[in-house]
Design an enzyme around this catalytic site. Structure first.
Site, mmCIF file in Angstrom:
data_model
loop_
_atom_site.group_PDB
_atom_site.id
_atom_site.type_symbol
_atom_site.label_atom_id
_atom_site.label_comp_id
_atom_site.label_asym_id
_atom_site.label_seq_id
_atom_site.Cartn_x
_atom_site.Cartn_y
_atom_site.Cartn_z
ATOM 1 N N LEU A 44 6.968 6.305 -19.504
ATOM 2 C CA LEU A 44 6.091 6.523 -17.902
ATOM 3 C C LEU A 44 6.936 6.926 -16.796
ATOM 4 C CD1 LEU A 44 4.038 4.304 -16.287
ATOM 5 C CD2 LEU A 44 6.329 3.496 -15.670
ATOM 6 N N ASP A 47 7.966 6.372 -9.733
ATOM 7 C CA ASP A 47 8.566 6.778 -8.290
ATOM 8 C C ASP A 47 9.488 8.047 -8.344
ATOM 9 O OD1 ASP A 47 7.527 4.298 -7.951
ATOM 10 O OD2 ASP A 47 9.201 3.466 -6.889
ATOM 11 N N GLN A 63 11.738 7.220 -11.670
ATOM 12 C CA GLN A 63 11.713 6.207 -12.315
ATOM 13 C C GLN A 63 11.168 6.381 -13.940
ATOM 14 O OE1 GLN A 63 12.221 2.399 -11.085
ATOM 15 N NE2 GLN A 63 13.899 4.058 -10.588
ATOM 16 N N SER A 107 14.294 2.320 -7.763
ATOM 17 C CA SER A 107 14.456 3.289 -6.858
ATOM 18 C C SER A 107 15.305 3.487 -5.976
ATOM 19 C CB SER A 107 12.882 3.323 -6.336
ATOM 20 O OG SER A 107 11.910 3.753 -7.172
ATOM 21 N N ARG A 165 14.325 -3.823 -1.752
ATOM 22 C CA ARG A 165 14.747 -2.758 -2.686
ATOM 23 C C ARG A 165 14.482 -1.198 -2.211
ATOM 24 N NH1 ARG A 165 10.364 -5.474 -5.377
ATOM 25 N NH2 ARG A 165 8.371 -4.513 -5.377
ATOM 26 N N GLU A 224 7.089 -0.806 0.053
ATOM 27 C CA GLU A 224 7.920 -0.136 -0.893
ATOM 28 C C GLU A 224 8.367 1.208 -0.454
ATOM 29 O OE1 GLU A 224 5.678 -0.556 -4.667
ATOM 30 O OE2 GLU A 224 7.109 -2.169 -5.023
HETATM 31 C C1 FRU Z 1 7.527 1.087 -6.526
HETATM 32 C C2 FRU Z 1 8.319 0.339 -7.030
HETATM 33 C C3 FRU Z 1 9.857 0.223 -6.432
HETATM 34 C C4 FRU Z 1 10.502 -0.096 -7.282
HETATM 35 C C5 FRU Z 1 10.249 0.599 -8.617
HETATM 36 C C6 FRU Z 1 10.582 0.015 -10.026
HETATM 37 O O1 FRU Z 1 6.445 1.796 -7.566
HETATM 38 O O2 FRU Z 1 7.698 -0.984 -7.370
HETATM 39 O O3 FRU Z 1 9.683 -0.619 -4.998
HETATM 40 O O4 FRU Z 1 12.054 0.125 -6.934
HETATM 41 O O5 FRU Z 1 8.847 1.048 -8.373
HETATM 42 O O6 FRU Z 1 10.324 1.115 -10.828
#
Ligand code: FRU
Length: 485
Positions: A44, A47, A63, A107, A165, A224
């Site tokens: 997968l 972000d 990510q 992220s 985060r 986010e």
């Molecule tokens: C957004 C999120 C972020 C987090 C990341 C984890 O899609 O939820 O807030 O840091 O994905 O993969």
């Protein structure tokens, strides 16, 4: 059948690239592998992270969960580019290998300072009872290799929930101060941004306060991936509010919006000039990030994830999912963002095609629309039935995109029909089709619509109403699908 993942499977640590070679080999055969969009080697991609221009090169991370189309142990996967058009897989950038990020390097952003590129990320720590502590951590990228700081920059605030985060670090020259915006949630579950400041990029960080955004105190349950940038003399705040439905967005609870206004660092207040707008009106667009641009030009480049949290896509069966959007250049005009595909993207054109009703697997369509209602049906069968239908209602100035006609339907529960309200009459569309995505740039960037799409073999035709003049190009590969881990 959707695979059920155990926690152990999702959070398995990658020991060597050989662990995922088999997955890579079978997904390479997928008919839906993208040709010119950044996509995960396996598993997968979600972000975009750490997007920056540094020493003549663009760096981007995303990510990455290696094992399949599932949100589990997250790495930062690294790609680079000289022109934002062709990309090179560089392998893992950050991996979860400390106590602070034992359950994922989540992220964050990048900040180029002198010869260094600093990376700011969320260390997702969980204890044996699965209680989460999000740490704000940093690393320095030297010669392409990240070195983590031994200790986090700061921990979470107890007066907010565990959702803290996605550090976006930036430097404010007028105040000679570094800032970090953190996406957060209050204890009573309202989305917000926490602001930290420091005179130095890697130490001395203190909490400055919660960002006040008048009118947006009750707007989603978590914000986010926040980021802020000054574009054409205005401050632009971008974030992804979730756990809420918004008007005109059907059943989706994940959004990506922007506000144009003014940022006051004395009072930590962002005052919007007008109502929020959607960065993209499509089904699958999230977590957009602006590049930290050390380029001397005033280019502002944005990239996002083609996908949404909590949604499922047909390539899950093939153990991969998600890709990045095309990078976009942003301008502010008449109180709104104009978003255009990154300049130079024309380099991908390998051949101009005579528009004959057939779509290339990877291509670009330019449609000039004369006045009145308009219809464009993409990915139809040879007889013109089915497909993804764009209808423009000139009286209402609304484009409606309907994907119910596709053979492979997905995420029906969030809705398959969405509107793109326009400020001007529809006059042009620039459409980028790849094997599993489509991006519509409407009226030279007044609105954008991004969607995944998984056409079957026979869904490779289109129909267009008479008032649309089509030009079409076949596009070539820009990301070599190398197995680099
Ligand atoms: C957004 C999120 C972020 C987090 C990341 C984890 O899609 O939820 O807030 O840091 O994905 O993969």
């Amino acid at each position: 059948m959707m695979k059920e993942w155990t926690q152990d499977e999702r959070y398995r640590v990658l020991k060597s690239s050989e662990d995922v070679r088999d997955i890579y080999e079978h997904i390479c055969k997928s008919a839906y592998r993208q040709i010119y969009h950044i996509q995960p080697v396996t598993g997968l991609s979600s972000d975009p992270n750490g997007f920056a221009f540094h020493q003549g090169k663009w760096h981007l991370f995303y990510q990455w969960c290696p094992w399949g189309a599932v949100h589990g142990l997250k790495y930062w996967y690294h790609v680079t580019s000289e022109d934002l058009v062709s990309w090179k897989n560089e392998g893992i950038g950050l991996k979860p290998d400390t106590i602070y990020d034992n359950k994922g390097t989540h992220s964050g952003s990048a900040l180029p300072i002198g010869n260094e590129l600093y990376l700011y990320y969320t260390g997702n720590h969980r204890d044996e009872n699965w209680i989460r502590t999000p740490w704000t951590c940093a690393a320095k990228l030297s010669d392409g290799v990240p070195a983590k700081l031994p200790e986090p920059l700061f921990g979470p605030r107890p007066d907010h929930s565990e959702h803290q985060r996605d550090p976006k670090a930036f430097y404010n020259a007028e105040r000679d101060t570094y800032y970090i915006f953190i996406g957060a949630q209050t204890l009573d579950k309202r989305g917000c941004v926490l602001v930290y400041e420091s005179k130095e990029p890697l130490n001395g960080w203190t909490f400055a306060g919660r960002l006040a955004v008048p009118g947006y105190e009750q707007f989603g349950g978590m914000w986010e991936c926040p980021c802020i940038e000054r574009i054409d003399g205005k401050d632009v705040l971008i974030f992804s509010p979730q756990y809420t439905k918004l008007p005109g967005r059907s059943e989706s609870t994940n959004h990506n919006v922007y506000l144009i206004g003014s940022m006051d660092y004395d009072t930590l207040t962002f005052t919007p000039d007008s109502c929020y707008r959607h960065l993209d009106f499509g089904f699958d667009f999230y977590a957009a990030q602006l590049a930290a641009n050390a380029d001397t030009s005033d280019r502002n480049v944005l990239i996002a994830w083609i996908g949404l949290p909590d949604n499922h896509y047909p390539t899950e069966e093939e153990d991969w999912e998600g890709s990045m959007t095309l990078p976009r250049e942003l301008r502010v005009k008449d109180g709104q963002l104009l978003q255009t595909p990154v300049s130079g993207i024309e380099k991908l054109r390998t051949q101009e095609l005579v528009p004959n009703g057939t779509l290339p697997a990877a291509g670009e369509l330019e449609v000039h629309v004369e006045k009145g209602d308009f219809d464009l049906n993409l990915f139809t069968k040879e007889d013109g039935t089915g497909g993804m239908h764009l209808h423009y209602n000139a009286d209402e100035q609304i484009c409606t995109v309907d994907r119910t006609g596709l053979d492979r339907r997905f995420n029906e529960q969030i809705g398959e029909i969405l509107d793109i309200p326009l400020d001007q009459q529809l006059s042009s569309l620039r459409i980028f089709i790849d094997r599993s995505s489509v991006e519509f740039f409407v009226n030279n960037g007044e609105a954008v619509f991004t969607s995944h799409v998984y056409p079957t073999e026979s869904e490779c035709h289109y129909t267009v109403s008479k008032n649309g003049k089509v030009k079409m190009w076949k596009l070539g590969a820009s990301v070599v699908d190398d197995f680099v881990i």
